[in-house]
Design a protein around this motif. Structure first.
Motif: not given
Ligand code: SF4
Ligand code: SF4
Length: 344
Positions: A276-280
């Motif tokens: 669940a790691l997203v950009a930013g």
């Protein structure tokens, strides 16, 4: 549905004819475990297997595949890979056929996936009846019987296989070997019913699923999720072996200095720390407990809301695969016991 019967001693001959419909793959034994593989010879097939390490989903959603390639000047280059290869998957159990029917809802629904659907078209399924063991709870998950999703399905009725013909392709297989098949009589149907009743008695585990969504609603803040999070290693084995887990990651592999490359997709797992790691840099499920909880909620609650049933088919694979013995049945039992503690 057309129902016929095949004498058991004609199975070898039937299997040899079926090769003309595609490469025959079936469960083979490897160090006491079973895996679906291309057969070098029919005698390798073990139709008496309990469960394969990986489910048949590996044929329809491969662990890693190239979706397309790209090259400066040429742009986007479609990549067909082996999607059009004709395969006959022989010996699929009902729960695994059911799991494919669940994947059909996902990959054939709102956002149709051409890669999955093309393979589903080209891979024939011949199902076989199984015998439940101590980890099977497919009956509780209503996945111990399938009436679609296969081309042929063989049920053992003694000297014969009662054969359900599920599709036109299944019918073609029967027609190619028509003299082998016989019409069924009332006695065959009675024997099928008797054996089905006997099989039902062999299930050692029963899980009540009717009110699971409600229980999950009540236990969102339960301490059980932290306890499971403390144990879980985030290895993702439970997702890899699950016939209905379908999360994947997509990435572009670019050859250094050329700007050419390919887009690949690879199995992912909601248990992985980066899922669940997203950009930013934001990670919506940083803790292991939130990831374990997510997996249970998606299978037993979220999927019910979207598709009307849990996505678990009760195959028992995740129980065998988990190195720290997180057991879906025990978790569901514990959640249910919590309701009794409160209400009595
Ligand atoms: S959650 Fe476990 S028991 Fe249920 S279908 Fe997936 S691997 Fe099988
Ligand atoms: S197999 Fe067990 S330890 Fe590994 S991610 Fe799944 S629940 Fe966690």
């Amino acid at each position: 549905m057309k129902i016929l019967k095949l004498p058991k001693d004609k199975l070898d001959y039937f299997a040899s004819v079926v090769q003309s419909f595609g490469e025959v793959h079936a469960p083979v034994e490897q160090d006491g475990k079973f895996a679906f593989k291309r057969l070098a010879r029919w005698s390798e097939a073990r139709l008496d297997y309990d469960r394969t390490i990986l489910p048949p989903k590996k044929y329809f959603l491969p662990p890693r595949e190239t979706l397309f390639q790209f090259k400066p000047g040429a742009g986007y280059i479609p990549f067909a890979g082996d999607m059009e290869k004709k395969i006959v998957l022989f010996g699929v159990h009902a729960c695994d056929v059911y799991a494919l029917n669940i994947l059909d809802m996902v990959f054939g629904g709102k956002y149709p996936d051409p890669y999955y659907l093309e393979r589903r078209k080209n891979i024939a399924i011949i199902g076989v009846e199984c015998v439940p063991d101590a980890q099977c709870f497919c009956r509780s998950m209503r996945a111990d019987f399938v009436d679609h999703g296969f081309d042929l399905f063989f049920h053992d009725i003694g000297g014969y296989y009662l054969t359900m013909v599920g599709t036109a392709l299944g019918d073609d297989m029967v027609l190619a070997t028509r003299p082998l098949f016989e019409d069924v009589g009332a006695g065959d149907i009675d024997e099928y019913k008797r054996r089905s009743g006997e099989k039902r008695k062999k299930f050692q585990i029963e899980v009540e699923i009717r009110d699971l969504p409600e229980i999950f609603e009540m236990e969102y803040a339960s301490a059980i999720w932290n306890e499971l999070g403390e144990k879980c290693l985030s290895c993702g084995s439970c997702s890899a072996v699950c016939p209905t887990c379908y999360c994947f990651d997509v990435a572009d592999d670019v050859q250094l200095g050329t700007r050419a490359g390919g887009r690949t997709r690879t199995w992912d797992s909601c248990l992985f720390a980066t899922h669940a790691l997203v950009a930013g840099g934001e990670n919506f499920r940083k803790s292991r407990s939130s990831r374990v909880k997510f997996r249970f909620y998606h299978k037993q609650r979220g999927f019910v809301a979207e598709y009307g049933r849990p996505s678990c088919v009760g195959c028992g694979r995740c129980i065998s695969a988990c190195p720290v013995k997180i057991d879906v049945i025990k978790v569901l039992d514990t959640l249910r016991e919590m309701q009794h503690v409160v209400s009595h």
